[in-house]
Design a protein around this motif. Sequence first.
Motif, PDB file in Angstrom:
ATOM      1  N   UNK A  18       0.785  -1.185  -0.067  1.00 17.80           N
ATOM      2  CA  UNK A  18       0.011   0.069  -0.052  1.00 17.80           C
ATOM      3  C   UNK A  18       0.825   1.197   0.007  1.00 17.80           C
ATOM      4  N   UNK A  19       2.101   1.049   0.174  1.00 16.27           N
ATOM      5  CA  UNK A  19       3.044   2.243  -0.039  1.00 16.27           C
ATOM      6  C   UNK A  19       3.166   2.953  -1.434  1.00 16.27           C
ATOM      7  N   UNK A  20       3.133   4.071  -1.424  1.00 16.99           N
ATOM      8  CA  UNK A  20       3.026   4.843  -2.774  1.00 16.99           C
ATOM      9  C   UNK A  20       4.281   4.420  -3.561  1.00 16.99           C
ATOM     10  N   UNK A  21       4.130   3.960  -4.884  1.00 18.57           N
ATOM     11  CA  UNK A  21       5.189   3.651  -5.728  1.00 18.57           C
ATOM     12  C   UNK A  21       4.910   3.864  -7.226  1.00 18.57           C
ATOM     13  N   UNK A  22       5.636   3.267  -8.319  1.00 18.67           N
ATOM     14  CA  UNK A  22       5.274   3.679  -9.643  1.00 18.67           C
ATOM     15  C   UNK A  22       4.160   2.804 -10.251  1.00 18.67           C
ATOM     16  N   UNK A  23       3.797   1.547  -9.492  1.00 16.10           N
ATOM     17  CA  UNK A  23       2.841   0.741  -9.763  1.00 16.10           C
ATOM     18  C   UNK A  23       1.564   1.673  -9.568  1.00 16.10           C
ATOM     19  N   UNK A  24       1.475   2.199  -8.272  1.00 19.33           N
ATOM     20  CA  UNK A  24       0.173   2.787  -7.677  1.00 19.33           C
ATOM     21  C   UNK A  24       0.039   4.344  -8.658  1.00 19.33           C
ATOM     22  N   UNK A  25       0.999   4.910  -8.921  1.00 21.68           N
ATOM     23  CA  UNK A  25       1.155   6.046  -9.439  1.00 21.68           C
ATOM     24  C   UNK A  25       0.463   5.804 -11.073  1.00 21.68           C
ATOM     25  N   UNK A  26       0.814   4.613 -11.589  1.00 21.85           N
ATOM     26  CA  UNK A  26       0.376   4.144 -12.936  1.00 21.85           C
ATOM     27  C   UNK A  26      -0.889   3.920 -12.921  1.00 21.85           C
ATOM     28  N   UNK A  27      -1.394   3.391 -11.712  1.00 21.48           N
ATOM     29  CA  UNK A  27      -2.951   2.923 -11.591  1.00 21.48           C
ATOM     30  C   UNK A  27      -3.834   4.178 -11.651  1.00 21.48           C
ATOM     31  N   UNK A  28      -3.329   5.226 -10.958  1.00 25.68           N
ATOM     32  CA  UNK A  28      -4.225   6.393 -10.601  1.00 25.68           C
ATOM     33  C   UNK A  28      -3.989   7.208 -12.005  1.00 25.68           C
ATOM     34  N   UNK A  29      -3.099   7.238 -12.824  1.00 25.23           N
ATOM     35  CA  UNK A  29      -2.995   7.678 -13.945  1.00 25.23           C
ATOM     36  C   UNK A  29      -3.842   7.102 -15.144  1.00 25.23           C
TER      37      UNK A  29
END
Length: 211
Positions: A18-29
């Motif tokens: 759950x810590x922010x990282x590239x995969x989470x940023x990509x999901x948001x985008x």
Amino acid sequence: MNTDTLMMYLLISFFYVISPGPAILLAIFNSISHGMRAVMIGALGNITGLFILSLVSVGGLGAILMASTTLFMVVKILGASYLIYLGARQLFSRKRQMKLQAEGVTEQRSGLSHYREGLLLAVTNPKPILFFGALFPQFIDLNYALAPQFSVMTGAFMLFSFISLSCYGLIAQSAKGFLTGGQGMKWFHRVTGGLFVSMGVGLLSFKSAAQ
């Protein structure tokens, strides 16, 4: 498998995921630009990549990667380059996205491209490589059968990752009106593109156990 060990692994995995990282940023985008379908497909690609990393770790290749400065450097450069590419693509596609948004049209990309994007991001990112190469093997108890431990630990990690990416995508959907209205889309592309580039540059300073 020892219950206490398993619970500790699940706790660490949960907070890692759950810590922010590239995969989470990509999901948001993807959630803002392409919708939840893209998020879900990208998440499937991501957990496929995590499964591959887990297999590599159990097979002993993870230890070789962690011990080899040259191999880790190659992976690190590939991962950084891919993040920078994603960021640059978002920055340079901003005008096109804004035009499509103004016309009420959503840019269409194939499901395969989203899946491949998530997969490549997972297998070239030193963060999960370090997790599966250095931390994951420490929870394996050699007094028990390997296959059940691998299945439970890897399956739990993949499940956490899929749910996490989906939840971040849903949260982004709720803020879509704000982010895409007025100057929102322009700044959204600038910020997300800049963050990807920054993370790519930051990965170049990542160190393995051998460095």
